[in-house]
Enzyme design. Structure first.
Site, PDB file in Angstrom:
ATOM      1  N   ILE A  61       0.346  -1.196   0.184  1.00 32.40           N
ATOM      2  CA  ILE A  61      -0.252   0.059   0.082  1.00 32.40           C
ATOM      3  C   ILE A  61       0.672   1.428  -0.223  1.00 32.40           C
ATOM      4  CG2 ILE A  61      -2.192  -1.351   0.909  1.00 32.40           C
ATOM      5  CD1 ILE A  61      -1.089  -0.229   3.556  1.00 32.40           C
ATOM      6  N   ASP A  62       0.309   2.586  -0.436  1.00 33.40           N
ATOM      7  CA  ASP A  62       1.086   3.567  -0.704  1.00 33.40           C
ATOM      8  C   ASP A  62       2.080   4.482   0.658  1.00 33.40           C
ATOM      9  OD1 ASP A  62       0.575   3.009  -3.448  1.00 33.40           O
ATOM     10  OD2 ASP A  62      -1.072   4.865  -3.379  1.00 33.40           O
ATOM     11  N   LYS A  63       3.019   4.738   0.488  1.00 30.72           N
ATOM     12  CA  LYS A  63       3.319   5.385   1.514  1.00 30.72           C
ATOM     13  C   LYS A  63       2.624   6.267   2.880  1.00 30.72           C
ATOM     14  CE  LYS A  63       6.588   9.172   3.474  1.00 30.72           C
ATOM     15  NZ  LYS A  63       7.983  11.003   2.539  1.00 30.72           N
ATOM     16  N   ARG A 102      -6.730   5.933  -6.406  1.00 30.75           N
ATOM     17  CA  ARG A 102      -6.390   7.158  -6.459  1.00 30.75           C
ATOM     18  C   ARG A 102      -6.880   7.728  -7.799  1.00 30.75           C
ATOM     19  NH1 ARG A 102      -0.687   7.586  -3.988  1.00 30.75           N
ATOM     20  NH2 ARG A 102      -0.711   9.360  -3.872  1.00 30.75           N
TER      21      ARG A 102
END
Length: 303
Positions: free
Chosen positions: A137-139, A238
């Protein structure tokens, strides 16, 4: 040594060769491509070229990619929110702001560094920089992800991801008021040819991407939404929410810079479900929204 072949098409003719390579070979920076060109690792129609060479329709680009240099990843003691752990896997609730795995130039402070200090037995399928990491998962996204402790568990969990049988539900706050209660976004995602740091909906060099969403709550200028991933493309939620003109709040990369006061996108991986690779038990885990995202919701409700 890996050799990559790229055929220039009508879509990307007249673009610089370094830009085409960094766009097509998405894990490589443009500066790295330029270094390969200096080292004569790039040929166009069998000839060496400069980085600013403008490609023509039908050009054949061949890149000799050198073997990666293995980097040492150092275990680091750090607090980890471990939701579940057994001999085969663990489920971690990642805080927003933490990078999942090291990369060249960013070798410390990641979830992998912490996991290596916590347990010595992580699967090696993804190599030295990403031991145990089945999915990311993204930062600047918080929430749940599963980590494999051995190769057998990793393969089993990876197969479930590929077969789309896992459950991955996110909660997010988006700009705008979504008028319908639910929907499905079925739009392929690939690298943005104008900005390789971004993904976009495109038919060129893309992969299928499907996101289902349900409206949980509406406010005057925002909507609280549940998103359910059918596929797991980079930045999928996103990109998809921005594609339908309801970008995720706190995400200036894909939405407006003027947004809600939150450090990172208001996006949380809330629910994760899969079949245990050894016991074949159906397992599902949930995590509460992080405090700052919950405070945003409370403030929106008051207003």
């Amino acid at each position: 040594m890996e050799q990559v072949h790229i055929k220039v098409t009508e879509d990307n003719k007249r673009e610089r060769v370094d830009k085409i390579i960094s766009t097509e070979h998405e894990d490589t920076s443009r500066s790295q491509v330029q270094q390969w060109i200096k080292e004569n690792r790039v040929k166009v129609n069998g000839e060496s070229v400069k980085a600013n060479y403008k490609c023509q329709d039908g050009d054949e680009i061949v890149i000799d990619i050198p073997e990666p240099v293995e980097l040492e990843v150092v275990p680091e003691e750090m607090p980890l929110d471990i939701v579940y752990e057994d001999e085969d896997l663990l489920v971690v609730n990642k805080p927003r702001g933490m990078v999942v795995h090291p990369a060249p130039g960013h070798l410390t402070g990641t979830l992998v560094n912490g996991l290596m200090a916590h347990c010595k037995d992580l699967s090696g399928i993804n190599g030295v920089l990403r031991p145990g990491i089945v999915h990311r998962i993204d930062k600047d996204t918080s929430g749940l992800l599963v980590v494999a402790k051995n190769d057998s568990a990793h393969k089993h969990l990876g197969a479930q991801m590929k077969a789309k049988t896992t459950t991955r539900k996110y909660e997010t706050i988006v700009h705008g008021v979504i008028p319908h209660n639910k929907g499905t976004i079925d739009a392929p995602i690939g690298r943005d040819k104008h900005d390789r740091q971004k993904m976009t909906v495109t038919d060129t060099n893309s992969k299928d991407a499907v996101t289902h969403f349900n409206v949980l709550e509406r406010f005057s200028r925002y909507t609280f939404v549940e998103c359910i991933l059918e596929t797991g493309r980079t930045h999928q939620i996103r990109v998809h929410m921005n594609y339908i003109d309801f970008p995720v709040a706190g995400d200036p990369k894909y939405g407006p810079k003027k947004t809600l006061p939150i450090d990172g996108q208001a996006l949380h991986a809330k629910t994760l479900g899969f079949v245990h690779p050894r016991t074949e038990e159906n397992m599902e885990f949930t995590s509460e929204l992080p405090d700052d995202m919950q405070k945003l919701l409370d403030e929106l409700r008051r207003n």
